[in-house]
Write an enzyme that holds these catalytic residues in place. Structure first.
Site, PDB file in Angstrom:
ATOM      1  N   GLY A 138       4.998  -1.042   2.833  1.00  0.00           N
ATOM      2  CA  GLY A 138       4.420   0.101   2.591  1.00  0.00           C
ATOM      3  C   GLY A 138       5.197   1.504   2.435  1.00  0.00           C
ATOM      4  CG  HIS A 194      -0.178   0.070   2.566  1.00  0.00           C
ATOM      5  ND1 HIS A 194       0.232   1.132   3.060  1.00  0.00           N
ATOM      6  CD2 HIS A 194       0.189  -1.039   3.228  1.00  0.00           C
ATOM      7  CE1 HIS A 194       0.769   0.700   4.331  1.00  0.00           C
ATOM      8  NE2 HIS A 194       0.744  -0.465   4.247  1.00  0.00           N
ATOM      9  CG  ASP A 195      -0.628   4.200   1.250  1.00  0.00           C
ATOM     10  OD1 ASP A 195      -1.376   5.164   0.782  1.00  0.00           O
ATOM     11  OD2 ASP A 195      -0.745   3.615   2.098  1.00  0.00           O
TER      12      ASP A 195
END
Length: 261
Positions: A136, A118-119
């Protein structure tokens, strides 16, 4: 589109000439650009934004929920740029409320079993080799190459044209144009072969090498090395890019070469 044995949500926005092979699932709130090929047994979940002329091979999962205990179901997306190839069993998770997105750029290659958490931001022309794991909030610069089985700690940044050796554990930021390897990770030289392949001429490569000799070999203190480079070495785009990267690395950068003998 060819999808006699696939499921495509009626709300998915898919260009007319996209090919979808059997046993693939495409959720709603998905957009897929022209000329993209989606192989069999691919899962494309809510929030995927896939560009033009991509290839996504069997077993890949795009835009699954983040593997983050802080995730609360907020709306977010996973972006795949144009002309990017995603090989077998790659996972690209969508973003969290921290940034709202995970993004892979144009002309990237994500090899089999790679994980993009994520991200993360993976910029154009990057190559992520087999079984690489990005935690992340990792940022990978243009033309960077991460060797197979390498793992990158959360919030780490890897600069443009950097090359990470296979099996490396990346805990610190890796500046642009360098090669990094060993355990613990360290600077092992400038990525001169890669730079030549991308059109950098010898005088420019020599300039980059001179900068990194100051940082990693001549002056052990990063602050003093930066001061010396700013005052004693000529300004250039590459010099300023290196200095800006280091100044904006609160987690610190990799260490210089260590003689193990």
């Amino acid at each position: 589109m060819n999808q006699p044995l696939s499921y495509i949500h009626p709300d998915a926005k898919i260009a007319k000439n996209v090919v979808v092979e059997p046993y693939t699932t495409i959720s709603g709130n998905v957009e897929i650009g022209e000329g993209t090929w989606i192989g069999p047994n691919v899962t494309i979940m809510e929030g995927a934004r896939i560009g033009k002329n991509c290839k996504i091979f069997p077993g890949s999962v795009i835009a699954a929920e983040p593997q983050d205990l802080k995730f609360e179901g907020e709306e977010s997306i996973a972006i795949i740029g144009d002309n990017t190839t995603i090989r077998e069993n790659v996972t690209v998770n969508r973003g969290t409320k921290a940034s709202g997105k995970t993004e892979v750029g144009n002309y990237c290659l994500l090899m089999a079993n790679a994980h993009i958490a994520h991200d993360c931001i993976v910029k154009d022309h990057a190559i992520i080799v087999n079984n690489v794991a990005l935690a992340g909030h990792v940022e990978i610069g243009e033309w960077a190459i991460l060797g197979g089985l390498s793992a990158v700690h959360q919030f780490v940044k890897i600069g443009r044209h950097a090359m990470i050796s296979g099996g490396t554990l990346v805990r610190k930021n890796v500046p642009p144009f360098v090669k990094a390897a060993k355990e613990p990770i360290q600077y092992v030289g400038v990525n001169s072969i890669g730079l030549r392949r991308r059109g950098f001429e010898s005088p420019k490569i020599n300039e980059i090498q001179d900068i990194y000799r100051v940082i990693f070999q001549k002056i052990n203190n990063i602050t003093k090395a930066i001061e010396f480079i700013e005052t004693d070495l000529p300004a250039s785009r590459e010099r300023d890019e290196i200095l800006e990267f280091i100044k904006n690395s609160p987690r610190g950068i990799i260490k210089g070469y260590r003689n193990e003998n």
